[in-house]
Design an enzyme around this catalytic site. Structure first.
Site, PDB file in Angstrom:
ATOM      1  N   ARG A 154       0.683  -1.253  -0.017  1.00 35.65           N
ATOM      2  CA  ARG A 154      -0.032   0.016  -0.051  1.00 35.65           C
ATOM      3  C   ARG A 154       0.912   1.375   0.065  1.00 35.65           C
ATOM      4  NH1 ARG A 154      -4.343   0.301   4.468  1.00 35.65           N
ATOM      5  NH2 ARG A 154      -2.715  -0.481   6.035  1.00 35.65           N
TER       6      ARG A 154
ATOM      7  N   SER B 184       8.414  -4.979   5.853  1.00 35.49           N
ATOM      8  CA  SER B 184       7.983  -6.017   6.905  1.00 35.49           C
ATOM      9  C   SER B 184       9.142  -7.285   6.765  1.00 35.49           C
ATOM     10  CB  SER B 184       6.715  -6.369   6.861  1.00 35.49           C
ATOM     11  OG  SER B 184       5.925  -5.154   7.074  1.00 35.49           O
TER      12      SER B 184
ATOM     13  N   ASP C 259       6.553  -3.922  10.356  1.00 34.89           N
ATOM     14  CA  ASP C 259       5.065  -3.561  10.394  1.00 34.89           C
ATOM     15  C   ASP C 259       4.548  -3.600  11.810  1.00 34.89           C
ATOM     16  OD1 ASP C 259       4.088  -6.760   8.897  1.00 34.89           O
ATOM     17  OD2 ASP C 259       5.829  -6.280  10.618  1.00 34.89           O
TER      18      ASP C 259
HETATM   19  C1  0WK Z   1      -1.519  -4.779   7.735  1.00 33.77           C
HETATM   20  C2  0WK Z   1      -0.451  -4.174   8.020  1.00 33.77           C
HETATM   21  C3  0WK Z   1       0.995  -4.522   7.201  1.00 33.77           C
HETATM   22  C4  0WK Z   1       1.456  -5.745   7.570  1.00 33.77           C
HETATM   23  C5  0WK Z   1      -0.056  -6.787   7.303  1.00 33.77           C
HETATM   24  C6  0WK Z   1       0.265  -8.271   8.022  1.00 33.77           C
HETATM   25  O1  0WK Z   1      -0.739  -2.631   7.609  1.00 33.77           O
HETATM   26  O2  0WK Z   1       2.085  -3.695   7.537  1.00 33.77           O
HETATM   27  O3  0WK Z   1       2.090  -6.278   6.822  1.00 33.77           O
HETATM   28  O4  0WK Z   1      -1.054  -6.211   8.095  1.00 33.77           O
HETATM   29  O5  0WK Z   1      -0.849  -8.837   7.807  1.00 33.77           O
HETATM   30  P1  0WK Z   1      -0.941  -9.526   6.398  1.00 33.77           P
HETATM   31  O6  0WK Z   1      -1.342  -8.754   5.106  1.00 33.77           O
HETATM   32  O7  0WK Z   1       0.467 -10.412   6.002  1.00 33.77           O
HETATM   33  O8  0WK Z   1      -2.101 -10.794   6.606  1.00 33.77           O
HETATM   34  C1  BGC Z   2       9.249 -10.730   8.773  1.00 31.66           C
HETATM   35  C2  BGC Z   2       8.912  -9.650   9.775  1.00 31.66           C
HETATM   36  C3  BGC Z   2       7.510  -9.199   9.653  1.00 31.66           C
HETATM   37  C4  BGC Z   2       6.696 -10.304   9.795  1.00 31.66           C
HETATM   38  C5  BGC Z   2       5.022  -9.907   9.484  1.00 31.66           C
HETATM   39  C6  BGC Z   2       8.202 -11.898   9.059  1.00 31.66           C
HETATM   40  O1  BGC Z   2       8.309 -12.624   7.964  1.00 31.66           O
HETATM   41  O2  BGC Z   2      10.350 -11.529   9.067  1.00 31.66           O
HETATM   42  O3  BGC Z   2       9.759  -8.696   9.912  1.00 31.66           O
HETATM   43  O4  BGC Z   2       7.118  -8.236  10.651  1.00 31.66           O
HETATM   44  O5  BGC Z   2       6.786 -11.270   8.802  1.00 31.66           O
HETATM   45  O6  BGC Z   2       4.764  -9.508   8.233  1.00 31.66           O
END
Ligand code: 0WK
Ligand code: BGC
Ligand code: 0WK
Length: 865
Positions: free
Chosen positions: A487, A550, A604
């Site tokens: 994003r 992240s 993140d």
């Molecule tokens: C939303 C956050 C973002 C993070 C994500 C983790 O804005 O920074 O990396 O959540 O959740 P995912 O999209 O990996 O399920």
């Molecule tokens: C990364 C982290 C991150 C997490 C959640 C992991 O794979 O090493 O830096 O915070 O994923 O997104």
């Protein structure tokens, strides 16, 4: 010859007269088609009553669930014992069911008498007698040394809560043994068998003879879904939709229901057609008021003579006709009830025309010369929209009972093997405490200068030292890379009233970019920024930017971050060991269209903590349960040996995803985890993450399903091409499959999408596997989080501590049970901490902007000094 004709005419005349007389006398026993249709409708109403949770207790037709959920599918095999008690004959059998597609069943049997003093004596003696007969049979057949499963055909109304149990509701027919009604006949027989030391038999199934008959016939005709007994007693069963059986949990598939139609009318529903003779007979029966039901003149004379009568021809004709009327009415009544069942089957299937088979057994049906024909004829008249085949059960209900036992033992064996696999994912309290303590040790390792290099939990300083104090203001750009979506955001912060307005655009990061070159990746990121600035009409605006990146980065300052290694689905080259802020700046320079002031690079977890901290100052932990898995928290500077200074706090990005990379989790690492790791982009790394995060849970489930299918425990052993495809079983499927609202049918739809043709049982197992994998993940998260809040409590020397955890990630947000199990685990493992979970509604982009605002404010303050 004339005399013969005269005699024949006289006889026919006599016969006609006799018949007319008997007809008039027994007029009430003749049931018109209207009456039969009416009785059919009454029986349909009774069935509905019996199936309803509220109406069942007062229903006379009990509609008893049998826990037989499927008819034989040809995979049954093995050797079984079978007992057939309740019909006119008591039989003990050995049944050999073979496989390899060859559907043949060999049976050896022995009849045993059922003396009145036994069947009307004391219950214990009855079951001891049955056990003795079984032992005698096994001795005779030299089966004593064998451990064989047994199927018990017990032809009386029994309330069942599972296949291998049956509470006798009431005796019927000739049986009236004391002390049995209201007890579980399976445990009574099991106890009686204990008297025989060398008898090692497991009763795996109790079935009613109608059920056994249906299964016997279904083995040869898969259309068979109804079983009818018209013998000493009469009864019927059929396959009902689970969604109509209120008495049993679950709405999926079908289950055989034992109607116990013998009791139809016990509530007076048939009073209008009952005759004085019926009442007479009932009064003389063993169970008055309960269960309210024969050839040839020569036979008639012989029988009447045997009864000590001296019958005239006229008597014989009359008696014969009485028999005809009585058996005719019996056939009519059975036909009416059967027609009601067939109509229900047709309506359940929403068919205009039903094709089905009815399995039948019982001496009355078998030996009465006209009975079958009359029954068939009346049934076909009452339900013209049903093509009904009547299939006589040649080998009795015991073959069917053996089928049920075969299915039960296959399911039991499967259950054992499946439980063995699921047990690998079950973590004991003790194991969870162990994991919490190990994680705690790893935290200390990561914080200490000497042990940091070896630490698997990196404990990376983030240079975020303070929470926003509400004075932050301004417009900031934020990038959010590393989760499901990339994003680009514009964040407007207004000071004082802590209001933040955000505009964002989601961009995809194609796989070939994720796993291409670093330059391509950062050029793609800059392309997205350009599109966003365009879209927002901000071209040329020089805005401070916060970069949520992240992945594990070693930082020397708030705006520097060297990528230690990629995780999740990223593997772009020439990035690891590089400063990602520099790489972004170079990409912006390469594009030479706009310039940005990259003020901060944050993880993140840190962005999430900050986003929530802006609302709740108690929020000092950030947790991501998404594609990846990670946690950050505010640590005392004095405990962070990698950074100068002892004052205040700094946020530590734990990168706990690497926990266990040193083997400290090997005791809970399963072969499935091993396969997932070996198939990942970074084998041997991120062990904890691969057991807990959204990127991998679906893969773990896929590996388990493949293994169970290979063992023939699922999908009939057929592995689909799609199931062999890595990553095909997305973690979102877990969330869908485990949702309580999702019916098993929908689970089967998901499996269908994966090219898997599943049964009800299959989808139940898949749901269990998903549950086991996600539960372990949530518990492991809970153990990790308990370790950090306990550390914080002890570090502050508090007896009790309140703390808020800011959390984000699709796994936490979308999985139906994950967040609850995580919270419960933290409560158990950190009872002195009152942990509030605050879901980050706005994502870490807002947090990144706030950190950027704080950094700008601090920069400003430094410049002014
Ligand atoms: C939303 C956050 C973002 C993070 C994500 C983790 O804005 O920074 O990396 O959540 O959740 P995912 O999209 O990996 O399920
Ligand atoms: C990364 C982290 C991150 C997490 C959640 C992991 O794979 O090493 O830096 O915070 O994923 O997104
Ligand atoms: C034979 C079946 C048995 C059932 C009997 C009913 O194997 O389970 O109870 O038919 O018919 P009856 O012997 O009562 O006439």
């Amino acid at each position: 010859m004339f005399a013969v004709h005269l005699m024949a005419f006289y006889f026919t005349k006599l016969k006609e007269d006799q018949i007319k007389k008997v007809d008039r006398f027994l007029y009430h026993m003749r049931l018109s088609d209207e009456t039969l249709l009416d009785i059919m409708a009454r029986f349909q109403a009774e069935m509905q009553k019996g199936l309803g949770k509220d109406t069942n207790p007062t229903a006379s037709v009990k509609m008893l669930p049998t826990f037989v959920r499927a008819i034989p599918d040809g995979s049954e095999n093995g050797e079984f014992l079978s007992l057939d008690l309740g019909g006119s004959k008591f039989r003990v059998l050995k049944v050999q069911v073979s496989e390899e597609g060859k559907r043949n069943v060999q049976m050896e049997s022995q009849f045993y008498p059922t003396p009145n003093e036994i069947i009307r004596g004391n219950g214990t003696e009855l079951f001891e007698y049955v056990a003795d007969c079984l032992a005698d049979f096994m001795k005779t057949k030299e089966l004593m040394q064998k451990k064989l499963p047994l199927g018990l055909t017990f032809s009386f109304p029994c309330k069942q809560t599972k296949l291998e149990e049956g509470i006798l509701l009431s005796w019927t027919k000739k049986f009236k043994a004391r002390g049995v009604q209201g007890t579980d006949v399976v445990s009574s027989l099991t106890n009686a068998m204990k008297r025989h030391q060398d008898l090692d038999v497991d009763i795996l199934a109790l079935v009613n003879d109608t059920v056994g008959t249906m299964m016997t016939c279904a083995y040869d005709d898969p259309y068979c879904e109804v079983g009818v007994i018209i013998g000493t007693g009469t009864n019927a069963c059929y396959m009902e939709d689970m969604s109509n059986i209120d008495l049993v949990e679950g709405d999926e598939g079908r289950m055989c229901v034992n109607t116990e139609w013998g009791a139809f009318g016990d509530d007076g529903a048939l009073e209008d057609i009952r005759t004085e003779f019926d009442r007479e007979l009932d009064l003389g029966s063993l169970n008055p008021g309960k269960q309210l039901y024969k050839e040839g003149l020569a036979n008639t004379r012989e029988i009447l003579t045997d009864l000590g009568l001296e019958p005239s021809d006229a008597d014989c004709i009359a008696v014969q006709h009485v028999c005809t009327i009585v058996s005719f009415r019996s056939a009519n009544l059975c036909a009416a009830a059967l027609a009601a069942i067939l109509t229900r089957l047709r309506e359940n299937k929403k068919l205009v025309r039903l094709r089905t088979t009815v399995g039948v057994d019982g001496t009355l049906y078998k030996i009465h010369p006209q009975y079958p024909k009359r029954l068939h004829k009346v049934v076909r008249k009452l339900v013209p929209n049903c093509d009904v085949r009547f299939l006589l059960s040649e080998s009795g209900s015991t073959k069917g009972a053996a089928m049920v036992t075969a299915v039960a033992s296959r399911l039991q064996a499967q259950r054992k093997q499946i439980d063995k696999v699921l047990a690998l994912f079950r973590l004991t309290q003790e194991q969870l405490v162990g994991i919490r303590n190990k994680m705690r040790v790893e935290f200390e390792y990561g914080l200490k200068k000497d042990t940091h290099p070896l630490a698997t939990v990196k404990m990376l300083p983030t240079y975020v030292c303070g929470m926003p104090d509400g004075t932050e203001k301004g417009k900031f750009l934020a990038l959010d890379l590393g989760g499901t979506n990339f994003r680009v955001l514009l964040v407007k912060i207004r000071s004082g009233r802590r209001s933040v307005r955000m505009y964002n655009k989601i961009f995809a990061i194609p796989l070939e970019i994720m796993q291409g070159t670093g330059e391509e990746l950062f050029d793609h990121i800059v392309q997205c920024i350009a599109d966003f600035l365009d879209y927002m009409g901000l071209k040329g605006a020089q805005l401070p930017l916060g970069f949520t990146f992240s992945f594990p980065c070693r930082q020397a300052s708030i705006d520097k971050g060297t990528l230690i290694e990629w995780t999740k689905g990223f593997k772009a080259t020439d990035c690891e060991g590089e400063d990602v802020v520099d790489m972004l700046r170079e990409a912006i320079k390469r594009r030479n269209e706009f310039d940005l002031d990259i003020v901060a690079v944050v993880n993140d977890t840190v962005g999430t903590m900050m986003t929530c901290g802006y609302e709740d100052s108690n929020c000092e932990v950030g947790l991501i349960a998404g594609t990846g898995s990670n946690m950050c928290y505010m640590e005392e500077m004095r405990n962070i040996e990698l950074v100068e200074g002892d004052e205040g706090k700094m946020c530590i990005n734990t990168e706990w995803g690497g926990f266990g990379d040193n083997g400290c989790l090997d005791d809970i690492h399963t072969q499935y985890d091993k396969e997932v790791d070996e198939g990942s982009l970074n084998p041997g790394k991120q062990r904890y993450e691969k057991m807990t995060s959204g990127m991998y849970l679906g893969e773990i489930v896929r590996q388990i399903l493949i293994d169970l299918t290979k063992q023939g425990l699922l999908f009939r052993g057929q592995i689909s091409e799609r199931l062999r495809t890595r990553g095909i079983f997305e973690t979102k499927f877990l969330s869908q499959i485990e949702s309580d609202r999702l019916a098993l049918l929908q689970v089967r739809r998901i499996l269908q999408q994966l090219g898997l043709d599943s049964t009800c049982e299959d989808s139940i197992v898949v749901k269990e596997v998903c549950g086991a994998v996600s539960r372990r993940a949530a518990q492991l998260y809970g153990a990790g989080l308990a370790a950090i809040v306990e550390k914080r409590r002890e570090d502050q020397g508090l007896e009790h501590m309140r703390i808020t955890v800011g959390v984000d990630g699709t796994l936490y947000k979308l999985h139906p049970h994950f967040s609850r199990i995580l919270r419960e685990t933290v409560k158990e493992l950190a009872p002195q901490c009152d942990v509030m979970f605050m879901l980050s509604e706005d994502g870490s982009g807002k947090g990144a902007a706030l950190i950027t605002a704080v950094a700008k404010r601090l920069q400003q303050a430094q410049r002014e000094h």
